[in-house]
Design an enzyme around this catalytic site. Structure first.
Site, PDB file in Angstrom:
ATOM      1  N   SER A 117       0.837  -1.192   0.000  1.00  0.00           N
ATOM      2  CA  SER A 117       0.000   0.000   0.000  1.00  0.00           C
ATOM      3  C   SER A 117       0.879   1.251   0.000  1.00  0.00           C
ATOM      4  O   SER A 117       1.689   1.430  -0.900  1.00  0.00           O
ATOM      5  CB  SER A 117      -0.963  -0.044   1.189  1.00  0.00           C
ATOM      6  OG  SER A 117      -1.955   0.951   1.068  1.00  0.00           O
ATOM      7  N   ASP A 173      -8.609  -3.185  -7.082  1.00  0.00           N
ATOM      8  CA  ASP A 173      -7.987  -2.876  -5.804  1.00  0.00           C
ATOM      9  C   ASP A 173      -9.024  -2.314  -4.826  1.00  0.00           C
ATOM     10  O   ASP A 173      -9.634  -1.268  -5.060  1.00  0.00           O
ATOM     11  CB  ASP A 173      -6.854  -1.864  -6.010  1.00  0.00           C
ATOM     12  CG  ASP A 173      -6.105  -1.560  -4.730  1.00  0.00           C
ATOM     13  OD1 ASP A 173      -6.651  -0.828  -3.884  1.00  0.00           O
ATOM     14  OD2 ASP A 173      -4.975  -2.062  -4.568  1.00  0.00           O
ATOM     15  N   HIS A 204      -1.068  -8.214   0.093  1.00  0.00           N
ATOM     16  CA  HIS A 204      -0.864  -9.640  -0.149  1.00  0.00           C
ATOM     17  C   HIS A 204       0.289 -10.262   0.635  1.00  0.00           C
ATOM     18  O   HIS A 204       0.161 -11.348   1.175  1.00  0.00           O
ATOM     19  CB  HIS A 204      -0.577  -9.882  -1.646  1.00  0.00           C
ATOM     20  CG  HIS A 204      -1.556  -9.273  -2.579  1.00  0.00           C
ATOM     21  ND1 HIS A 204      -1.524  -7.923  -2.939  1.00  0.00           N
ATOM     22  CD2 HIS A 204      -2.607  -9.804  -3.249  1.00  0.00           C
ATOM     23  CE1 HIS A 204      -2.505  -7.658  -3.771  1.00  0.00           C
ATOM     24  NE2 HIS A 204      -3.187  -8.767  -3.982  1.00  0.00           N
TER      25      HIS A 204
END
Length: 409
Positions: free
Chosen positions: A175, A271, A341
């Protein structure tokens, strides 16, 4: 004797690949305070370090935590009340312990490519993707904008404990930490000898401008305020700011073409963070849209159409960016409604078994193939044009068994 045997037993289990997630003590880098490398509230920055072992002792994985940005004084002040702006709050809320999972885990069975590397996680407490360097402390609110100094202090600490002699080095982040990875990638590479293999992985850090997509003005205004609040105008790469405004140079589509170091992008074309936060401003988001982004089953076709348009914008922006890059990139672009992830088994090392695989590979396998030059992994899901839930329904032991069987057979 018992106190000595316990850590040795844990180390043996980790080495054997039995322990799925391991806990690591959080430390404060007190030496950073003297150079002004502190969090928004003035507390010292924090990290968690798991030493490498076996044939991984010369390999280093540095991970930058994410957590959005603060875009004005009030917003930054709010962050000082939680771990994203204060290491004191971090230590209290996490009891001084961080859990390393997914691609940070020391599990040889589930994370075979990176399990025995040194892993150094840098906690995020500056709100600027580790980029700010404002000399003066805000006198009214006692806020300190020093993310770049935190990054530099942490790199000096890593060199002190041996990272400069690495054979392999990986900088990654999720992020806002993924954006920080992109911004710092070439600078990270410069720390090493020419013989060191150095690469970067940005996980969910490709925040699109989307000039012709809904909310472009809102996204520009938001990041303009981030840049203004943190004094980033002169901190962004000049190779970009010589061509674009500073605001546009915080968007990876304008950054990535200038990066010389190998870079891998783990992204969702749906996303979840970007769809939830970067399409509509908080004041423009309707109750229907909020219900939809929190639960896809509540979405009607007009809302799904917005998401499909986001996917179209995202994929075409990414394709154009990669085509214009000076070197080839690795990428894994899927269609799961997800953000982040690498730190999770379901998100990386076992992603294939919750419906998130490409070319019959998990995300971690794709990154490993790319890092070790086993293949130039470049895969996008071009078949699914609807967002998918990829959380999986298996309990953790069943998931891990499926994952182990796939990885080792």
């Amino acid at each position: 004797m018992a106190a000595l045997l316990l850590p040795l037993t844990i180390l043996s289990l980790v080495t054997a690949g039995i322990v799925a997630v391991h806990n690591v003590s959080i430390s404060l880098l007190d030496s950073a305070v003297a150079r002004g490398a502190v969090c928004l509230d003035g507390t010292p920055p924090a990290y968690a370090y798991s030493p490498g072992f076996g044939d991984g002792v010369d390999n280093w994985h540095v991970f930058l935590q994410g957590g959005g940005w603060c875009h004005n004084v009030d917003n930054c002040l709010d962050r000082t009340r939680d771990p994203k702006g204060s290491s004191a709050k971090l230590m209290t809320e996490q009891n001084g312990v961080a859990s390393f999972g997914g691609m940070l885990d020391a599990n040889s069975t589930l994370n075979p490519d990176f399990y025995n590397w040194h892993v150094f996680k840098i906690f995020y407490c500056d709100g600027s993707s580790f980029m700010s360097n404002v000399e003066d402390v805000d006198p009214k609110h006692n806020l300190t904008y020093r993310g770049a100094r935190i990054y530099d202090a942490m790199m000096d600490e890593l060199l002190r404990i041996g990272m400069g002699n690495a054979k392999n080095a990986l900088l990654s982040g999720t992020s806002a930490g993924g954006l920080a990875t992109t911004l710092h990638c070439d600078k990270f590479q410069s720390l090493f000898h020419n013989t060191t293999k150095v690469k970067c992985v940005s996980d969910s850090g490709f925040f699109v401008h989307g000039e012709h997509f809904i909310g472009a003005d809102w996204r520009e205004a938001y990041f303009f305020n981030v840049i203004s609040t943190h004094g980033l105008t002169n901190m962004l790469p000049t190779s970009c700011t010589s061509k674009f405004s500073p605001t546009l140079c915080i968007f990876p589509e304008n950054l990535v073409p200038h990066i010389q170091t190998p870079l891998f992008l783990i992204e969702s074309a749906f996303d979840k963070y970007q769809i939830s936060n970067n399409v509509f401003s908080p004041s423009d988001a309707s109750p229907r849209w909020i219900n939809c982004i929190n639960n896809l089953t509540f979405c009607n076709w007009s809302e799904i159409k917005i998401m499909k348009d986001f996917r179209y914008t995202f994929i075409n922006t990414l394709k154009s960016t990669i085509e214009n890059s000076s070197s080839r990139r690795g990428y894994f672009v899927h269609s799961c409604y997800q953000h982040g992830h690498m730190e999770y088994v379901r998100g990386s090392t076992c992603s294939l078994f919750v419906g998130n695989g490409l070319a019959n590979k998990t995300i971690a396998q794709a990154v490993g193939d790319w890092f070790f030059d086993r293949s130039e992994f470049q895969e996008m899901d071009m078949l699914n044009d609807l967002p998918r839930n990829c959380t999986g329904f298996d309990d953790q032991p069943t998931l891990e068994k499926k994952c182990r069987d796939h990885i080792h057979h």
